[in-house]
Each structure stands twice: as structure tokens, then as C-alpha cells.
Design a protein around this motif. Structure first.
Motif, mmCIF file in Angstrom:
data_model
loop_
_atom_site.group_PDB
_atom_site.id
_atom_site.type_symbol
_atom_site.label_atom_id
_atom_site.label_comp_id
_atom_site.label_asym_id
_atom_site.label_seq_id
_atom_site.Cartn_x
_atom_site.Cartn_y
_atom_site.Cartn_z
ATOM 1 N N THR A 89 0.814 -1.211 0.000
ATOM 2 C CA THR A 89 0.000 0.000 0.000
ATOM 3 C C THR A 89 0.851 1.265 0.000
ATOM 4 O OG1 THR A 89 -1.678 1.241 1.230
ATOM 5 C CG2 THR A 89 -0.156 -0.086 2.534
ATOM 6 N N ALA A 90 0.316 2.313 -0.595
ATOM 7 C CA ALA A 90 0.963 3.624 -0.554
ATOM 8 C C ALA A 90 0.505 4.414 0.666
ATOM 9 C CB ALA A 90 0.659 4.397 -1.834
ATOM 10 N N GLU A 91 -0.407 3.852 1.444
ATOM 11 C CA GLU A 91 -0.940 4.541 2.627
ATOM 12 C C GLU A 91 -0.121 4.171 3.867
ATOM 13 O OE1 GLU A 91 -3.486 6.695 2.375
ATOM 14 O OE2 GLU A 91 -3.310 6.273 0.220
ATOM 15 N N PRO A 92 -0.142 5.032 4.899
ATOM 16 C CA PRO A 92 0.578 4.697 6.142
ATOM 17 C C PRO A 92 0.123 3.349 6.716
ATOM 18 C CG PRO A 92 -0.104 6.989 6.179
ATOM 19 C CD PRO A 92 -0.743 6.371 4.962
ATOM 20 N N LEU A 93 1.071 2.635 7.330
ATOM 21 C CA LEU A 93 0.767 1.336 7.932
ATOM 22 C C LEU A 93 0.279 1.530 9.361
ATOM 23 C CD1 LEU A 93 3.889 -0.650 6.668
ATOM 24 C CD2 LEU A 93 1.611 -0.504 5.621
ATOM 25 N N ASP A 94 -0.533 0.573 9.824
ATOM 26 C CA ASP A 94 -1.115 0.671 11.166
ATOM 27 C C ASP A 94 -0.680 -0.536 11.991
ATOM 28 O OD1 ASP A 94 -2.738 0.562 13.438
ATOM 29 O OD2 ASP A 94 -4.450 1.473 12.390
ATOM 30 N N GLU A 95 0.227 -0.292 12.940
ATOM 31 C CA GLU A 95 0.816 -1.414 13.690
ATOM 32 C C GLU A 95 -0.174 -2.037 14.675
ATOM 33 O OE1 GLU A 95 3.400 1.196 16.882
ATOM 34 O OE2 GLU A 95 3.951 1.131 14.767
ATOM 35 N N HIS A 96 -1.238 -1.333 14.976
ATOM 36 C CA HIS A 96 -2.270 -1.938 15.837
ATOM 37 C C HIS A 96 -3.217 -2.785 14.999
ATOM 38 C CE1 HIS A 96 -0.818 0.367 19.196
ATOM 39 N NE2 HIS A 96 -0.893 1.457 18.480
ATOM 40 N N ALA A 97 -3.627 -2.221 13.869
ATOM 41 C CA ALA A 97 -4.605 -2.915 13.025
ATOM 42 C C ALA A 97 -4.066 -4.251 12.519
ATOM 43 C CB ALA A 97 -5.019 -2.025 11.850
ATOM 44 N N ILE A 98 -2.751 -4.328 12.261
ATOM 45 C CA ILE A 98 -2.222 -5.569 11.673
ATOM 46 C C ILE A 98 -2.374 -6.755 12.629
ATOM 47 C CG2 ILE A 98 0.182 -5.253 12.424
ATOM 48 C CD1 ILE A 98 1.012 -6.481 9.693
ATOM 49 N N ALA A 99 -2.416 -6.479 13.937
ATOM 50 C CA ALA A 99 -2.517 -7.574 14.910
ATOM 51 C C ALA A 99 -3.958 -7.879 15.308
ATOM 52 C CB ALA A 99 -1.702 -7.238 16.159
ATOM 53 N N GLU A 100 -4.892 -7.025 14.889
ATOM 54 C CA GLU A 100 -6.279 -7.226 15.315
ATOM 55 C C GLU A 100 -6.846 -8.526 14.764
ATOM 56 O OE1 GLU A 100 -8.713 -3.844 14.314
ATOM 57 O OE2 GLU A 100 -7.559 -2.569 15.672
ATOM 58 N N GLY A 101 -7.341 -9.346 15.660
ATOM 59 C CA GLY A 101 -7.979 -10.585 15.223
ATOM 60 C C GLY A 101 -7.008 -11.651 14.760
ATOM 61 N N LEU A 102 -5.711 -11.417 14.938
ATOM 62 C CA LEU A 102 -4.728 -12.392 14.447
ATOM 63 C C LEU A 102 -4.617 -13.600 15.377
ATOM 64 C CD1 LEU A 102 -2.488 -13.149 12.435
ATOM 65 C CD2 LEU A 102 -0.878 -11.859 13.850
ATOM 66 N N SER A 103 -4.614 -13.358 16.674
ATOM 67 C CA SER A 103 -4.380 -14.467 17.602
ATOM 68 C C SER A 103 -5.663 -15.235 17.882
ATOM 69 C CB SER A 103 -3.783 -13.935 18.904
ATOM 70 O OG SER A 103 -4.669 -13.028 19.510
ATOM 71 N N THR A 104 -5.486 -16.505 18.252
ATOM 72 C CA THR A 104 -6.595 -17.367 18.647
ATOM 73 C C THR A 104 -6.445 -17.704 20.130
ATOM 74 O OG1 THR A 104 -5.436 -19.440 18.263
ATOM 75 C CG2 THR A 104 -6.481 -18.401 16.345
ATOM 76 N N SER A 105 -7.381 -18.469 20.651
ATOM 77 C CA SER A 105 -7.312 -18.825 22.076
ATOM 78 C C SER A 105 -6.140 -19.756 22.384
ATOM 79 C CB SER A 105 -8.623 -19.484 22.512
ATOM 80 O OG SER A 105 -8.858 -20.638 21.729
ATOM 81 N N GLU A 106 -5.516 -20.314 21.343
ATOM 82 C CA GLU A 106 -4.329 -21.168 21.544
ATOM 83 C C GLU A 106 -3.056 -20.363 21.715
ATOM 84 O OE1 GLU A 106 -3.925 -23.749 18.212
ATOM 85 O OE2 GLU A 106 -5.985 -24.487 18.364
ATOM 86 N N ASP A 107 -3.113 -19.092 21.356
ATOM 87 C CA ASP A 107 -1.876 -18.314 21.274
ATOM 88 C C ASP A 107 -1.527 -17.642 22.593
ATOM 89 O OD1 ASP A 107 -1.284 -18.885 18.609
ATOM 90 O OD2 ASP A 107 -2.750 -17.396 17.927
ATOM 91 N N GLY A 108 -0.217 -17.658 22.896
ATOM 92 C CA GLY A 108 0.290 -16.968 24.069
ATOM 93 C C GLY A 108 1.166 -15.796 23.703
ATOM 94 N N ALA A 109 1.369 -15.573 22.402
ATOM 95 C CA ALA A 109 2.276 -14.498 21.989
ATOM 96 C C ALA A 109 1.861 -13.920 20.648
ATOM 97 C CB ALA A 109 3.706 -15.030 21.887
ATOM 98 N N VAL A 110 1.928 -12.613 20.564
ATOM 99 C CA VAL A 110 1.857 -11.923 19.274
ATOM 100 C C VAL A 110 3.073 -11.014 19.200
ATOM 101 C CG1 VAL A 110 0.618 -10.266 17.813
ATOM 102 C CG2 VAL A 110 -0.663 -11.942 19.157
ATOM 103 N N VAL A 111 3.864 -11.177 18.138
ATOM 104 C CA VAL A 111 4.993 -10.282 17.900
ATOM 105 C C VAL A 111 4.654 -9.411 16.705
ATOM 106 C CG1 VAL A 111 7.387 -10.162 17.083
ATOM 107 C CG2 VAL A 111 6.768 -11.761 18.903
#
Lengths: 85, 143
Positions: free
Chosen positions: B7-29
Motif C-alpha cells: 500500500t501507498a498509505e501509512p501502515l497501522d501497527e495496531h490494526a495488523i494484529a487485530e484478530g490475528l491471535s486465537t485462544s491457543e496463542d500466548g504471543a503476538v509479535v
């Protein structure tokens, strides 16, 4: 074999600038390889020569060896060393 | 949120992680690569990125598959800027979610290394007094 069969050649970044354009069609001939297309380009556009040793070759969006034999209608790309990130 | 985005638009470091993890996950990097004001002793003004977009997406897929095989990490996103990017802005974001932190860190690190090795994106550095294409590893990629 139709007379209009061609290979689309794409050039990026330093290669695009050295060639003066990013896209051209070259005539297809049976057995032609990516390396041969590069040699032809280099003859017409000597500014490409310094890049010869470092460009990667992609055919239809996949990296391939330079001696890959092309098919009519292929999209052939010459990629200088990438620098994303 | 798309897994892969150019994208030519600014990146959003919060939005990229939204909804990524599941109940199995203990870490998001989330890794953010940002444009710094000096490089090799030059004062950098801004960067411009060019991409072979039609090939970037399949190569992102290949990187994600590699990450899955190496680290067992299945939840990975990559967002990359094109066009002009100013000092302090993110040029790239990688997000990885995993049951444990080790594999999430490794997945993000390996993804960044692969972006710099095989993803068809190029940056031009505009600095005081000129500009130059930045070039990564000179050894051609053949497979």
C-alpha cells in the motif's frame, strides 16, 4: 506459430532506469532462454551490462535459473538485488 | 485485515494484529521497520519503494509457507509500503501469533530476513546531495 507471439519483459528499479523503460515485448522464438533475451537487451541498451551479474530472473512470478527456456506469452522479469524492508 | 498488503498509505501497527491471535496463542509479535535519518554516513531525506506487485503476493505466500514449516507458526501477516516513505514512518510490518513467544519472535525475524532476500521490492534512498538504489544480496536468486 503465429507471427505475433511474444514474450513480455519487465524491468525494475536500476534495470528499469538503465533500459529507459520498464516493459517491452520481444518476439518469441522456439527454444529462446531468459539469458538470451537479456543478451539481446544488453546489446541494444549497454547501460544494462553492469547489472548482468546480479539480476535475478523470474518467469510468470517465480524465480528461475537463467537458462530457463521460455514459452510464448510468458512474463519474464529481470530483478536487481531486492532491498525491501 | 488482509494477510498480505502492499500500500501507498501509512501502515497501522495496531490494526495488523487485530484478530490475528486465537485462544491457543500466548504471543503476538509485531515488528515495525522504520525509516531512519542516516545511512552509511549520509543524511537521509526520505525513501521511495517500488514493487513488482504481481510477484510480491506469491512470494509472501512462499515466505509464509516456509515460516509454517520451520517454526509451526500459521498466523502471519506482512504489510509493506510502496512509494514515498518519510523518516520515522513504518515501511514494513510483520505480525506473527503463536502459542509461545520463541516461535513468534523467530517467525517475525525469519520473515524480515526473507523479505530482504527474495521479495521483489526495491528502495531508493534520497539523501542530501543525491539518491541511490539500495541493493541487497548481489547473489541472484534462482529458485
Amino acid at each position: 506459430m503465429t507471427g505475433s507471439a511474444a514474450v513480455t519483459v519487465l524491468l525494475f528499479a536500476a534495470a528499469r532506469e538503465a533500459a529507459g523503460r520498464g516493459r517491452l515485448d520481444v518476439p518469441y522464438r522456439e527454444g529462446i532462454t531468459a539469458a538470451e533475451v537479456w543478451k539481446d537487451l544488453e546489446r541494444e541498451r549497454p547501460a544494462l551490462a553492469p547489472l548482468a551479474g546480479s539480476v535475478s530472473v523470474a518467469v510468470n512470478h517465480r524465480f528461475v535459473p537463467r537458462d530457463t527456456v521460455l514459452a510464448a506469452g510468458d512474463e519474464l522479469a529481470f530483478l536487481p538485488p531486492v532491498s525491501g524492508g | 485485515m488482509e494477510r498480505f498488503r502492499i500500500t501507498a498509505e501509512p501502515l497501522d501497527e495496531h490494526a495488523i494484529a487485530e484478530g490475528l491471535s486465537t485462544s491457543e496463542d500466548g504471543a503476538v509479535v509485531v515488528f515495525s521497520g522504520i525509516v531512519r535519518a542516516q545511512n552509511k554516513g549520509r543524511k537521509v531525506l526520505h525513501l521511495e519503494y517500488e514493487a513488482y506487485e504481481a510477484m510480491v503476493y506469491p512470494v509472501f505466500e512462499r515466505v509464509a509457507e516456509d515460516v509454517r514449516e520451520r517454526f509451526g507458526v500459521e498466523r502471519l501477516r506482512i504489510h509493506h509500503r510502496i512509494g514515498r516513505v518519510d523518516i520515522g514512518e513504518s515501511s514494513v510490518l510483520v505480525a506473527a501469533a503463536s502459542p509461545h513467544r520463541g516461535s513468534a519472535f523467530e517467525a517475525a525475524r525469519h520473515t524480515m530476513n526473507e523479505i530482504k532476500r527474495i521479495v521483489p521490492i526495491w528502495k531508493r534512498e534520497f539523501f542530501e546531495g543525491g539518491d541511490v538504489w539500495v541493493e541487497g544480496p548481489k547473489e541472484p536468486v534462482t529458485e
